[in-house]
Design a protein around this motif. Structure first.
Motif, PDB file in Angstrom:
ATOM      1  N   GLU A  15     -10.002  -4.376  25.278  1.00 46.96           N
ATOM      2  CA  GLU A  15      -8.692  -3.736  25.181  1.00 46.96           C
ATOM      3  C   GLU A  15      -7.890  -4.307  24.017  1.00 46.96           C
ATOM      4  OE1 GLU A  15      -6.751  -4.066  28.945  1.00 46.96           O
ATOM      5  OE2 GLU A  15      -8.228  -2.841  30.002  1.00 46.96           O
ATOM      6  N   ASP A  16      -8.509  -5.160  23.237  1.00 47.18           N
ATOM      7  CA  ASP A  16      -7.840  -5.812  22.117  1.00 47.18           C
ATOM      8  C   ASP A  16      -7.751  -4.850  20.939  1.00 47.18           C
ATOM      9  OD1 ASP A  16      -6.976  -7.388  20.012  1.00 47.18           O
ATOM     10  OD2 ASP A  16      -8.189  -9.117  20.580  1.00 47.18           O
ATOM     11  N   ARG A  17      -6.553  -4.397  20.627  1.00 50.50           N
ATOM     12  CA  ARG A  17      -6.377  -3.443  19.527  1.00 50.50           C
ATOM     13  C   ARG A  17      -6.786  -4.042  18.198  1.00 50.50           C
ATOM     14  NH1 ARG A  17      -1.251   0.473  18.609  1.00 50.50           N
ATOM     15  NH2 ARG A  17      -2.331   1.476  20.332  1.00 50.50           N
ATOM     16  N   GLN A  18      -6.615  -5.358  18.055  1.00 50.51           N
ATOM     17  CA  GLN A  18      -6.976  -5.993  16.792  1.00 50.51           C
ATOM     18  C   GLN A  18      -8.476  -5.907  16.531  1.00 50.51           C
ATOM     19  OE1 GLN A  18      -4.794  -7.000  14.468  1.00 50.51           O
ATOM     20  NE2 GLN A  18      -3.314  -6.131  15.901  1.00 50.51           N
TER      21      GLN A  18
ATOM     22  N   ARG B 249     -10.370  -3.423  17.548  1.00 50.06           N
ATOM     23  CA  ARG B 249     -10.562  -2.026  17.150  1.00 50.06           C
ATOM     24  C   ARG B 249     -10.198  -1.816  15.683  1.00 50.06           C
ATOM     25  NH1 ARG B 249      -7.892   3.051  20.466  1.00 50.06           N
ATOM     26  NH2 ARG B 249      -8.571   4.719  19.079  1.00 50.06           N
ATOM     27  N   VAL B 250      -9.053  -2.351  15.309  1.00 50.61           N
ATOM     28  CA  VAL B 250      -8.600  -2.217  13.921  1.00 50.61           C
ATOM     29  C   VAL B 250      -9.578  -2.897  12.974  1.00 50.61           C
ATOM     30  CG1 VAL B 250      -6.794  -2.879  12.276  1.00 50.61           C
ATOM     31  CG2 VAL B 250      -6.170  -1.966  14.528  1.00 50.61           C
TER      32      VAL B 250
ATOM     33  N   ALA C 237     -13.557   3.646  23.351  1.00 48.94           N
ATOM     34  CA  ALA C 237     -13.411   2.626  24.388  1.00 48.94           C
ATOM     35  C   ALA C 237     -14.177   3.003  25.652  1.00 48.94           C
ATOM     36  CB  ALA C 237     -11.933   2.425  24.714  1.00 48.94           C
TER      37      ALA C 237
ATOM     38  N   PHE D 103      -5.959   8.881  16.583  1.00 46.96           N
ATOM     39  CA  PHE D 103      -5.214   7.646  16.519  1.00 46.96           C
ATOM     40  C   PHE D 103      -3.736   7.827  16.836  1.00 46.96           C
ATOM     41  CE2 PHE D 103      -7.982   4.298  15.131  1.00 46.96           C
ATOM     42  CZ  PHE D 103      -9.113   5.004  14.792  1.00 46.96           C
ATOM     43  N   ASP D 104      -3.161   6.801  17.446  1.00 48.27           N
ATOM     44  CA  ASP D 104      -1.751   6.772  17.796  1.00 48.27           C
ATOM     45  C   ASP D 104      -0.931   6.696  16.508  1.00 48.27           C
ATOM     46  OD1 ASP D 104       0.800   6.210  18.616  1.00 48.27           O
ATOM     47  OD2 ASP D 104       0.257   4.507  19.885  1.00 48.27           O
TER      48      ASP D 104
ATOM     49  N   THR E   4       0.706   3.386  15.222  1.00 49.86           N
ATOM     50  CA  THR E   4      -0.051   2.238  14.733  1.00 49.86           C
ATOM     51  C   THR E   4       0.332   1.907  13.300  1.00 49.86           C
ATOM     52  OG1 THR E   4      -2.264   1.355  14.354  1.00 49.86           O
ATOM     53  CG2 THR E   4      -1.955   3.687  13.951  1.00 49.86           C
TER      54      THR E   4
END
Length: 224
Positions: free
Chosen positions: A83-86, A88-89, A101, A188-189, A192
């Protein structure tokens, strides 16, 4: 036949994904660990790699790095329960073409696979120039090499795609949502900061005043 390599250490999920892809007519190769996945990717040269991140031994992040170091054009769709967005980025900035995910819906996985593999080329793509020029900025779209005056640099995939879009639309204000859609994909959101971070990196390789920030809208590559 389109060849897809699926790398995941969960046997049930691996079998599920394989069955779904084969039902769509894809030729599927599987691996249950990163070491075998890396070997198969290098020897079979699949059209797409679907890669789990969290695996014992050689993890997905190491496989991603190795494959993109070997060939920047490798298409990798990352699967992960993180769940770590970093994370993913980082995967997307490094060059993965997509990130999905876990848990996921199989229809969404298939839609993403088709969008990365089967989407037709944009209308008129065959007539797009291989070398783009805006002022003193020169971008070779074959090699991703940027030249500004006497300085040259080879751009990472996302920076290349972002600059390419801006250079094909000089003096046009491109919204953040437009850039997210063109460079990172449709899902994508818009809140972001992916675009802003990538713009910052590009500015360090260009003149700082070439890419203008249009407040609350997006960015504009200026020709003068």
């Amino acid at each position: 036949m389109t060849r897809i390599l699926v790398v995941d250490d969960e046997p049930d999920l691996l079998g599920f994904v394989r069955s779904a892809l084969e039902a769509e007519g894809f030729h599927v190769i599987t691996a249950t660990d990163g070491t075998e996945g890396l070997r198969l990717a290098l020897t079979t040269k699949p059209d797409l790699v679907i890669l789990d991140l969290l695996m014992p031994g050689l993890d997905g992040q190491a496989v991603l790095t190795a494959l993109l170091t070997h060939d920047r054009s490798t298409r990798i769709l990352v699967l992960s329960a993180t769940e770590d967005r970093q994370v993913r980025v980082a995967c997307l900035e490094q060059g993965a073409v997509d990130f999905l995910a876990k848990p996921f819906v199989v229809r969404e996985l298939l839609a993403r696979v088709r969008s990365r593999l089967l989407a037709p080329a944009p209308a008129g793509a065959a007539w797009l120039p291989e070398v783009l020029r805006v002022g003193e900025i020169v971008l070779d779209t074959r090699t991703r090499r940027l030249q500004v005056g006497e300085r040259t640099a080879e751009l990472p995939q996302r920076e290349f795609l972002l600059l390419q879009h801006l250079m094909r639309n000089p003096d046009t204000v491109c919204s953040r949502q437009e850039l997210l859609s063109e460079v990172w994909g449709y899902d994508f959101d818009p809140s972001t900061n992916l675009v802003d971070v990538c713009i910052g990196r590009l500015r360090s390789k260009l003149r700082n005043d070439v890419i203008r920030t249009v407040r609350n809208v997006g960015y504009q590559l200026q020709t003068a």
